[in-house]
Design a protein around this motif. Structure first.
Motif, PDB file in Angstrom:
ATOM      1  N   UNK B 374     130.368  26.860  50.431  1.00 23.81           N
ATOM      2  CA  UNK B 374     130.931  26.330  49.185  1.00 23.81           C
ATOM      3  C   UNK B 374     131.689  25.038  49.458  1.00 23.81           C
ATOM      4  N   UNK B 375     132.419  25.089  50.589  1.00 28.75           N
ATOM      5  CA  UNK B 375     133.226  23.935  50.946  1.00 28.75           C
ATOM      6  C   UNK B 375     132.358  22.697  51.123  1.00 28.75           C
ATOM      7  N   UNK B 376     131.276  22.884  51.855  1.00 25.01           N
ATOM      8  CA  UNK B 376     130.356  21.767  52.095  1.00 25.01           C
ATOM      9  C   UNK B 376     129.752  21.308  50.785  1.00 25.01           C
ATOM     10  N   UNK B 377     129.431  22.284  49.934  1.00 18.77           N
ATOM     11  CA  UNK B 377     128.820  21.948  48.662  1.00 18.77           C
ATOM     12  C   UNK B 377     129.769  21.063  47.844  1.00 18.77           C
ATOM     13  N   UNK B 378     131.032  21.471  47.795  1.00 18.37           N
ATOM     14  CA  UNK B 378     132.008  20.681  47.037  1.00 18.37           C
ATOM     15  C   UNK B 378     132.070  19.251  47.569  1.00 18.37           C
ATOM     16  N   UNK B 379     132.119  19.151  48.906  1.00 16.62           N
ATOM     17  CA  UNK B 379     132.219  17.824  49.513  1.00 16.62           C
ATOM     18  C   UNK B 379     130.966  17.003  49.206  1.00 16.62           C
ATOM     19  N   UNK B 380     129.821  17.622  49.323  1.00 14.83           N
ATOM     20  CA  UNK B 380     128.580  16.884  49.077  1.00 14.83           C
ATOM     21  C   UNK B 380     128.463  16.452  47.620  1.00 14.83           C
ATOM     22  N   UNK B 381     128.864  17.342  46.733  1.00 14.38           N
ATOM     23  CA  UNK B 381     128.829  16.980  45.310  1.00 14.38           C
ATOM     24  C   UNK B 381     129.751  15.795  45.065  1.00 14.38           C
ATOM     25  N   UNK B 382     130.946  15.846  45.654  1.00 17.97           N
ATOM     26  CA  UNK B 382     131.900  14.760  45.459  1.00 17.97           C
ATOM     27  C   UNK B 382     131.325  13.444  45.981  1.00 17.97           C
ATOM     28  N   UNK B 383     130.760  13.493  47.196  1.00 20.50           N
ATOM     29  CA  UNK B 383     130.204  12.276  47.793  1.00 20.50           C
ATOM     30  C   UNK B 383     129.110  11.712  46.898  1.00 20.50           C
ATOM     31  N   UNK B 384     128.295  12.603  46.359  1.00 20.82           N
ATOM     32  CA  UNK B 384     127.178  12.161  45.548  1.00 20.82           C
ATOM     33  C   UNK B 384     127.646  11.612  44.204  1.00 20.82           C
ATOM     34  N   UNK B 385     128.437  12.441  43.513  1.00 26.53           N
ATOM     35  CA  UNK B 385     128.883  12.056  42.176  1.00 26.53           C
ATOM     36  C   UNK B 385     129.736  10.803  42.194  1.00 26.53           C
ATOM     37  N   UNK B 387     129.890   8.617  44.528  1.00 27.44           N
ATOM     38  CA  UNK B 387     129.339   7.564  45.387  1.00 27.44           C
ATOM     39  C   UNK B 387     130.353   7.192  46.484  1.00 27.44           C
ATOM     40  N   UNK B 388     130.891   8.208  47.170  1.00 30.47           N
ATOM     41  CA  UNK B 388     131.829   7.959  48.253  1.00 30.47           C
ATOM     42  C   UNK B 388     131.047   7.419  49.442  1.00 30.47           C
ATOM     43  N   UNK B 389     131.474   6.240  49.939  1.00 33.22           N
ATOM     44  CA  UNK B 389     130.754   5.657  51.062  1.00 33.22           C
ATOM     45  C   UNK B 389     131.397   6.118  52.361  1.00 33.22           C
ATOM     46  N   UNK B 390     130.752   7.071  52.994  1.00 32.39           N
ATOM     47  CA  UNK B 390     131.283   7.613  54.244  1.00 32.39           C
ATOM     48  C   UNK B 390     130.115   7.966  55.144  1.00 32.39           C
ATOM     49  N   UNK B 391     130.276   7.801  56.458  1.00 36.50           N
ATOM     50  CA  UNK B 391     129.174   8.136  57.373  1.00 36.50           C
ATOM     51  C   UNK B 391     128.780   9.608  57.257  1.00 36.50           C
ATOM     52  N   UNK B 392     129.765  10.471  57.020  1.00 36.71           N
ATOM     53  CA  UNK B 392     129.446  11.885  56.834  1.00 36.71           C
ATOM     54  C   UNK B 392     130.626  12.552  56.175  1.00 36.71           C
ATOM     55  N   UNK B 393     130.437  13.791  55.742  1.00 38.05           N
ATOM     56  CA  UNK B 393     131.575  14.493  55.145  1.00 38.05           C
ATOM     57  C   UNK B 393     132.559  14.949  56.218  1.00 38.05           C
ATOM     58  N   UNK B 394     132.206  14.750  57.468  1.00 38.28           N
ATOM     59  CA  UNK B 394     133.124  15.108  58.558  1.00 38.28           C
ATOM     60  C   UNK B 394     133.961  13.922  59.022  1.00 38.28           C
ATOM     61  N   UNK B 395     133.874  12.821  58.318  1.00 39.36           N
ATOM     62  CA  UNK B 395     134.692  11.654  58.655  1.00 39.36           C
ATOM     63  C   UNK B 395     136.123  11.892  58.179  1.00 39.36           C
ATOM     64  N   UNK B 396     137.101  11.504  59.030  1.00 38.76           N
ATOM     65  CA  UNK B 396     138.498  11.634  58.606  1.00 38.76           C
ATOM     66  C   UNK B 396     138.761  10.647  57.472  1.00 38.76           C
ATOM     67  N   UNK B 397     139.503  11.121  56.463  1.00 42.42           N
ATOM     68  CA  UNK B 397     139.724  10.303  55.267  1.00 42.42           C
ATOM     69  C   UNK B 397     140.441   9.005  55.602  1.00 42.42           C
ATOM     70  N   UNK B 398     141.210   9.017  56.679  1.00 45.22           N
ATOM     71  CA  UNK B 398     142.022   7.836  56.967  1.00 45.22           C
ATOM     72  C   UNK B 398     141.166   6.619  57.321  1.00 45.22           C
ATOM     73  N   UNK B 399     139.927   6.866  57.735  1.00 43.31           N
ATOM     74  CA  UNK B 399     139.093   5.745  58.133  1.00 43.31           C
ATOM     75  C   UNK B 399     138.285   5.163  56.978  1.00 43.31           C
ATOM     76  N   UNK B 400     138.504   5.688  55.791  1.00 45.84           N
ATOM     77  CA  UNK B 400     137.772   5.152  54.636  1.00 45.84           C
ATOM     78  C   UNK B 400     138.645   4.151  53.886  1.00 45.84           C
ATOM     79  N   UNK B 401     137.982   3.314  53.078  1.00 42.51           N
ATOM     80  CA  UNK B 401     138.715   2.303  52.321  1.00 42.51           C
ATOM     81  C   UNK B 401     139.479   2.974  51.172  1.00 42.51           C
TER      82      UNK B 401
END
Lengths: 346, 502, 352
Positions: B374-385, B387-401
């Motif tokens: 479920x956790x992964x699903x939530x993250x993937x939905x968020x990234x998709x919906x 349009x979060x630009x991240x190398x993966x859902x395992x990237x630490x948030x601090x390294x994103x803009x």
């Protein structure tokens, strides 16, 4: 009654507990006319309760009042407690200094303000009037003698002690070493010490090798693991010698668990029950008892004498120690039990 | 006045990047002697970064600087000041319990051998205070002055270092109307003395009044220049957002549904004497405008249970609601994307997945055990919906803009299907692309019937996004404006304590 | 996360190999048994403090709780003659209460963890001494003690807590190691597989961030302190049986520092939010092996703390460098992505 209140407050652990009980200590009212002394130990140990027994006997016999103080944290607490005593006003103090050499200026200061004598461990350079205690070097030699009797064939010996900063520990250790290596008896005033980290001490013609001296800073878990490590490291270890009271019981535990009872002999110092039991059972060879109650008794007797104007003839009054082995264990243990009961704090 | 004597300052092809962000992609800037230029642009366009570089606070990655036509180089604030560039900070840096003279000459006290020449200190200080129109004794304690005057003291301090270029970063953000007017008088006076000013502001009205020329940044690049006679609201907005305003803020008005949040005389601890009443309906986007410090953030925090209300009543969908903690508010269906994203919005060292799923864990647990899928699903939905630009859902948030971080914050709340989404400065420090996506999302959520309440200091954003706006002033609601009443002027009027009729 | 354990595991192997070369007796079954036993005893405490450190807090009272639990247990079993199972239950309950009080003082009264637990350190130590009149005592009753009638039961417990189970002909597994194993697995599952574990990490990294996400951070902090004291309580029972004699003034003294050192060496950051049970256990083992090694190699005991300090310092420096490398890799990944994206789209949609 006391026990009951303790259990009650234990249920209110931990906050309330510390408030109860504190007020229960007997006050010192009604002591105005009597001389008041203090007996300051060098730490917290049942050994000192035995000394306190002697203090109590002396208190009654000489009609004086004596506080027994046990500083839990070495030099600092000891100093703090003695300063408080001076501030309150005290007729005399008998102390076992934690670190004789470095406390000398402070002890001198105390000596200027009240009667100061030392017991158990001396501060020879200070202005204390007299030292009452075991000749620890001699006692060490006696302990060495026990080792010799336990190991007539000779062998490897390991020493264990709390810490070597204390004069009594150093003297005791040197006594054991000198005795085992067949060196001449040194005078207590000028003992020459082997380095504290000396290993594999032996001399030509001696059957004994003193492998090492390990310290544990009074941590019982450390004491036990030190003993275990020695068993693991030295396959030919023949005897373990505990220089402080708790050291030999730790050795007994370790040897028992290693299944080497009998293979490794044990000689101890002082009179913890576990050691006395082991001597009774034949698992330990023997111990040197300083008869702690004598310390307390003699100290108070001396303070009273000085207060009444009789200066001590000597700066050193020896208290005799006792060799305890299977032969006299029963009698000794009974005496100890009696003293322990009498000396319990409060 | 004019720049016919040649350029005082020229910056060419300046580049600067931060981890994960290319903040300046090669910008240029020119400034004539005695010229006041305004630098405008959306948040995240790179204005503040440029100013910090010019003032020597941060080094640039590459680029050239010319002063009086000479190529120069400086590495820190001191060297920039020696070249005559001084930055007047957004946050004032006066030592509150020193007097004005000591503040002005802090670190540069006149005197010798460690002794301060008090007399010289005060006469010099008084002279500089006069230049900025402050007729105050130089022994006045700095902290006793109102904010507007402190700002002027900062300027006097810059002048005392022989500054030729003054950089003013949002100087009016916490000033009253009157103080703002005074400041403008001073700036115009300095211009006449031949001092150049780079003025940064979101208030386009001010920009128009003050500037000889406007430079527009967008997304770390030069977006255009406006000469004095070209400066007008539409031109500026067009250059800032890169398209017509109506296109950027793509709003449809939905018919508001039932009342979702109703606050009656709610009192936030920051302004205990001012009760606040507002309401937000389903499908509505409601803005809260006002000056910095007007109590907008505190109001949202009170709704969200961060700081419990001291009085009044809150209702969520008609049910009495008194949150003692954000946990209570979340259970009631509220969500808050806080202003301070890095400290309140996210757990920066944690991954996109862990951040996005944090509020939902409790709902998706099975006897306390995490539901990883479920956790992964939530993250993937968020990234998709989002349009979060991240190398993966395992990237630490601090390294994103900043923009992507804000999208994670929104994503985590959307997974909770909130009834009311509160956004505090939702696009601060975010690039223009992400900004548009956040606006689209707000529109989409409102369409789904979620009530949206947002706080913004950006006039364009309020005007463009809100169906209705509450304007706050000193902790209270100074007015409510319907869509057809909203204008920069009407909002500023209310925000500075005026009323619409006056 | 797994990579973090790598460094400390490397350190373990290094210390292990060096000691084994210096004295082959180190590898004897007897010595390994002892090392496993002591590592377990200290490891249990270290797991406990790891929970608190992960939340960004600290617990200085562990050593005193170990002492108090050991004392109270002995007092119950030996002097009071309480049913030994009940005695163990009560002492563990007491340790839980202690943790609860710490947690409440820290969250509700908003006191600093350092101060609260420092006071705890002083209070519990003096309670131990006062309760026993400062007499040493052990959990196993002797003849004449009230608890002597329960001797058989207590000896069984003694075996449970400090016995050895033969494995093969040579090796005997100390029972504390089993305790460690069970507690470590439970702790790991709690931290990694439950929502509460996640909450602990989240609030350790950013308490406000966690609170704004709707997490009851106060409750989670209390849980951490309760777990810490509870683990210290279990360690207290293990130590009581292992040592056989508890000295109220000394048992457990300074153990909090060993526990904290193990937690830090094992990858916990005192800033909170980082750390794993496996790392902490390995670190506890490293520390015990260093002590063992000092005896085996025959280095003066006076140097032991110095050596320990240097090793921890090196371990933490190495860990910090490893973390920096990993962060750089993540930044590089982000930048690469940003570059790719801005290549692809030249319109306004590119990444800032």
């Amino acid at each position: 009654m006391k026990t009951y209140s303790k259990i009650l407050s234990l249920l209110c652990v931990p906050i309330l507990g510390s408030f109860f009980g504190c007020g229960e200590k007997p006050g010192e009212e009604g002591a105005d006319s009597q001389a008041s002394f203090a007996y300051v130990t060098n730490g917290v140990d049942p050994f000192w309760d035995l000394c306190a027994a002697g203090v109590r006997i002396a208190e009654k016999e000489f009609g004086v009042n004596c506080e027994v103080l046990m500083p839990p944290k070495g030099v600092v607490d000891q100093k703090r407690m003695m300063e408080t005593l001076l501030a309150k006003g005290i007729d005399g103090i008998a102390v076992s200094p934690v670190d004789a050499e470095n406390q000398t200026p402070f002890l001198d200061e105390v000596a200027e303000n009240t009667i100061l004598i030392t017991n158990d461990s001396d501060a020879p350079k200070s202005k204390r009037l007299v030292f009452i205690g075991t000749n620890n070097y001699k006692a060490g030699r006696a302990l060495g003698g026990l080792v010799k009797k336990a190991l007539p064939e000779g062998g490897e010996v390991m020493l264990f002690v709390g810490r070597l900063e204390q004069l009594n520990a150093r003297q005791r250790r040197q006594g054991v070493i000198d005795e085992l290596l067949g060196r001449p008896v040194q005078s207590l005033e000028q003992v020459k010490y082997d380095p504290v980290d000396a290993t594999n001490l032996t001399t030509e013609g001696s059957k004994y090798t003193i492998l090492d001296t390990r310290t544990d800073n009074f941590d019982k878990a450390r004491a036990k693991s030190n003993a275990e490590d020695a068993i693991a490291k030295y396959k030919d270890l023949k005897c373990m010698v505990g220089l402080f009271a708790y050291n030999s019981p730790s050795c007994i535990d370790a040897i028992k668990e290693a299944g080497k009872l009998g293979t490794i002999k044990i000689c101890g110092f002082d009179e913890q029950d576990a050691l006395l039991q082991a001597i009774t059972d034949g698992h330990a060879y023997g111990t040197i008892s300083q008869q702690p109650w004598e310390y307390g008794y003699e100290s108070i007797k001396m303070l009273k004498k000085i207060l009444e104007g009789t200066q001590p003839e000597n700066t050193y009054q020896e208290v005799s120690f006792l060799e305890v082995t299977q032969g006299n264990i029963g009698e000794f243990w009974a005496k100890k039990k009696e003293m322990a009961e009498l000396g319990k704090s409060e | 006045m004019s720049s016919d004597s040649g350029l005082l300052l020229e910056v060419k092809d300046l580049k600067k990047s931060f981890p994960g962000v290319l903040a300046l992609k090669g910008v240029s800037l020119t400034l004539g002697k005695g010229e006041v230029i305004s630098l405008i642009g959306e948040n995240g366009a790179g204005k503040s970064t440029l100013m910090k570089i010019l003032a020597g606070v941060q080094p640039a990655d590459s680029g050239d600087y010319y002063i009086d036509g000479q190529k120069v180089d400086f590495k820190n604030v001191r060297e920039a000041m020696d070249l005559g560039i001084a930055l007047i900070h957004q946050e004032l840096n006066l030592a509150a319990n020193l007097d004005l003279a000591s503040n002005i000459f802090l670190g540069r006290e006149p005197g010798s051998k460690g002794f301060i020449n008090e007399q010289k200190l005060h006469t010099e200080a008084t002279r500089h205070l006069k230049r900025v129109g402050l007729n105050l004794p130089s022994e006045t304690i700095a902290g006793s002055l109102p904010i507007g005057k402190q700002q002027l003291v900062e300027i006097a301090k810059a002048l005392s270092c022989n500054a030729r270029v003054l950089i003013m970063d949002e100087p009016t953000s916490s000033l009253s109307q009157k103080e703002t007017e005074t400041l403008f008088e001073v700036v115009k006076g300095l211009r006449d003395e031949g001092i150049s000013v780079i003025y940064i502001s979101h208030r386009l009205g001010e920009v128009k009044e003050l500037s000889d020329r406007v430079t527009v940044f967008r997304d770390g690049e030069n977006a255009g220049e406006l000469a004095k006679d070209e400066i007008n609201h539409d031109n500026m907005v067009r250059l800032m957002v890169g398209r017509e305003l109506s296109e950027f803020y793509d709003r449809e008005i939905h018919k508001p549904g039932d009342c979702v949040l109703k606050a009656s005389n709610v009192v936030s601890p920051t302004y205990p004497e001012v009760p606040v009443s507002i309401e937000v309906r389903a499908g509505e986007i409601v803005g809260i405008a006002g000056l910095v410090g007007a109590g907008r953030t505190e109001l949202l925090q009170t709704f969200f249970g961060v700081t419990p209300s001291l009085g009044g009543e809150l209702e969520v969908q008609g049910v009495r609601f008194s949150p003692r903690s954000p946990a209570d508010a979340v259970h009631a269906g509220l969500a808050l994307a806080p202003e301070d994203r890095k400290h309140h919005g996210l757990v920066l060292p944690m991954t996109v997945r862990e951040n996005a799923s944090l509020p939902s864990l409790e709902r998706d647990q099975n006897m306390g055990i995490l539901d990883h899928s479920k956790e992964k699903e939530i993250a993937n939905v968020a990234v998709e919906q989002m349009k979060i630009k991240t190398p993966s859902i395992e990237q630490a948030a601090r390294f994103l803009s900043g923009g992507n971080q804000q999208k994670i914050v929104l994503g985590k709340w959307l997974a909770m299907n909130p009834k009311l989404l509160m956004l505090d400065e939702p696009t601060r420090g975010i690039d223009i692309g992400a900004k548009r996506e956040i606006y689209k999302l707000m529109e989409k959520l409102a369409g789904k019937g979620i009530a949206i309440l947002f706080v913004s200091s950006e006039m364009e954003e309020v005007l463009g996004m809100a169906d209705r706006v509450y304007v706050m002033h000193e902790g209270g609601i100074s007015g409510e404006l319907q869509k057809n009443q909203m204008s920069e002027e009407s909002i500023m009027q209310l925000a500075t304590g005026g009323s619409l009729e006056a | 996360m797994k990579k973090n354990v790598f460094g400390i595991f490397g350190l373990l192997v290094t210390v292990f190999v060096i000691t084994a070369i210096a004295d082959p007796n180190f590898l004897s079954a007897y010595n390994m048994q002892n090392t496993a036993k002591w590592s377990s005893l200290y490891g249990v405490m270290s797991i406990g403090v790891a929970f608190v450190i992960i939340t960004g807090g600290i617990d200085l009272s562990i050593g005193s709780v170990v002492g108090l639990v050991a004392v109270v247990l002995s007092f119950f079993t030996k002097i009071q003659g309480l049913d030994p199972i009940v005695a163990i239950g009560l002492t563990l309950l007491m340790s839980v209460l202690i943790g609860l009080i710490h947690g409440l003082l820290i969250t509700k009264a908003k006191l600093q963890p350092f101060v609260v637990t420092l006071c705890g350190l002083l209070i519990y130590r003096s309670l131990s001494r006062w309760l026993t009149d400062n007499q040493s005592l052990g959990p196993v009753p002797l003849e004449g003690d009230l608890g002597f009638e329960n001797l058989e039961q207590i000896l069984m417990l003694d075996f449970l807590f400090s016995g050895q189970i033969p494995i093969g002909d040579f090796f005997k597994l100390p029972t504390p190691a089993l305790f460690l194993l069970v507690l470590a697995i439970a702790g790991s599952v709690f931290l990694r597989k439950t929502i509460w574990g996640r909450y602990l990490y989240a609030l350790g990294n950013n308490e406000d961030g966690a609170r704004y996400s709707g997490i009851d951070t106060d409750r989670m902090k209390i849980v951490a302190y309760v777990l810490c004291s509870f683990f210290a309580g279990i360690a207290g029972i293990l130590f009581a049986f292992e040592l056989g004699s508890v000295q109220p003034a000394q048992t457990g003294e300074f153990y909090e520092l060993f526990a904290i050192a193990a937690a830090v060496l094992g990858g916990c950051s005192l800033r909170g939010g980082e750390g794993s049970i496996l790392g902490v256990i390995i670190a506890a083992a490293v520390i015990r092996i260093i002590f063992n090694s000092i005896n085996m190699v025959g280095i003066s005991t006076h140097l032991e703390f110095g050596i320990l300090g240097v090793v921890i310092l090196l371990g933490v420096i190495g860990d910090e460098m490893l973390k920096k490398k990993m962060a750089e890799r993540q930044v590089a990944a982000s930048e690469k992505l940003a570059a790719e994206l801005s290549e692809k789209s030249k319109n306004n949609e590119n990444l800032d």
